[in-house]
Design an enzyme around this catalytic site. Structure first.
Site, short mmCIF file in Angstrom:
data_model
loop_
_atom_site.label_atom_id
_atom_site.label_comp_id
_atom_site.label_asym_id
_atom_site.label_seq_id
_atom_site.Cartn_x
_atom_site.Cartn_y
_atom_site.Cartn_z
N GLU A 1 0.95 -1.25 -0.07
CA GLU A 1 -0.03 0.06 0.07
C GLU A 1 0.96 1.15 0.08
O GLU A 1 1.97 1.15 0.50
CB GLU A 1 -0.88 0.08 1.27
CG GLU A 1 -1.88 1.18 1.46
CD GLU A 1 -2.52 1.29 2.88
OE1 GLU A 1 -3.49 1.66 3.00
OE2 GLU A 1 -1.91 0.54 3.90
N LYS B 1 -9.81 1.73 -1.33
CA LYS B 1 -9.92 1.27 0.22
C LYS B 1 -11.21 1.45 0.76
O LYS B 1 -11.58 2.80 0.63
CB LYS B 1 -8.91 1.81 0.98
CG LYS B 1 -8.51 0.95 2.29
CD LYS B 1 -7.28 1.67 2.95
CE LYS B 1 -7.11 1.24 4.20
NZ LYS B 1 -5.75 1.78 4.87
N CYS C 1 -4.78 -3.44 3.50
CA CYS C 1 -4.29 -3.08 4.80
C CYS C 1 -5.26 -3.31 6.03
O CYS C 1 -5.78 -4.29 6.44
CB CYS C 1 -3.46 -1.55 4.85
SG CYS C 1 -2.69 -1.27 6.45
#
Length: 278
Positions: A43, A114, A158
């Site tokens: 990321e 995300k 993440c």
């Protein structure tokens, strides 16, 4: 069913976007030289998060910008699929999307923005980042899955790791491997959380997980490929600038799901019952 080779690449991004882009391209090349069919980069590989006062919007690039273009060109040259994290500008806002781009031998394959923002343990991603929407009217809001050989890769990022329903939604969409670019911040118990949750997502979904983290000291490192029974197949420790490669197969996923059919044993009426009680 054939064996595929999956790589996780680990490095620490700096404020020098040109350098980060060069390191990403080099790690994609090294993964290809190692025979990888898929490589997962961290990321924020394009540019780090920095501190709360750093304006990510100044570093953000469009999906046809230098970073995404370089990833696509490197993936095509190496003959593999690459996924990597970047920041994408939000039109009309002083925030960015935290975006993962995917590219393969034939060019760009898609992107994932995300969903879950890390507002915890002293961080507030939402101050500078906009969470993706899952608006059915927006064709760009869908979850990202893509074929790599006989596997189907589902993409998450993440902090998404802490929300098992997203991994399950990807698996319900056919994913047999979860690719997870990450910048998992180091701190007390954080490395344990990282390894435990990566392993849990693999076991509960009987799928592979390829999790690529940024390197210490700011981040936890420990990039890893885990198999459907939770066995680590390849792992990087604290190294800054390396790849680890594991062999995976659709046959292994099929075999595990036959002897441990947890996906088939789910009781959807449990969710319905909770709704009735509520």
């Amino acid at each position: 069913m054939g064996v595929l080779r999956v790589a996780v690449a680990q490095f620490a991004a700096t404020g020098d976007k040109d350098r980060n882009r060069g390191r990403a391209v080099e790690l994609i090349r090294r993964a290809g030289d190692g025979g990888a069919d898929l490589v997962v980069l961290p990321e924020a590989a394009m540019h780090p998060f920095g501190g709360p006062a750093d304006r990510l919007v100044d570093a953000a690039e469009p999906l046809d910008g230098p970073f995404a273009t370089a990833v696509a060109e490197a993936a095509a040259k190496a003959g593999l699929v690459a996924v990597a994290g970047m920041f994408e500008p939000v039109p009309g806002e002083d925030r960015v999307w935290n975006t993962v781009v995917a590219a393969g031998p034939t060019g760009p394959l898609g992107r994932y923005r995300k969903l879950h923002l890390f507002d915890g343990l002293g961080w507030r991603e939402s101050d500078r980042i906009r969470a993706a929407d899952l608006d059915p009217a927006d064709p760009g809001a869908a979850l990202l899955t893509l074929p790599v050989g006989e596997l189907t890769v589902g993409v998450l990022t993440c902090y998404d790791l802490r929300f098992p329903e997203l991994s399950r939604a990807l698996v319900d969409s056919g994913a047999t491997l979860l690719a997870m670019p990450s910048a998992w911040v180091a701190g007390p118990l954080k490395e344990a959380h990282w390894l435990t949750l990566v392993t849990a997502r693999a076991i509960e979904n009987t799928c592979y997980v390829a999790a690529a983290d940024q390197a210490p000291r700011e981040y936890a490192g420990q990039s890893v490929v885990v198999d459907p029974m939770g066995v680590p197949l390849a792992r990087l420790g604290e190294v800054d600038g390396d790849v680890a490669i594991a062999e995976v197969s659709a046959e292994r996923v099929k075999a595990v799901r036959e002897v441990l059919p947890v996906l088939a044993h789910r009781r959807y009426d449990v969710v319905a019952r909770r709704a009735e009680v509520g």
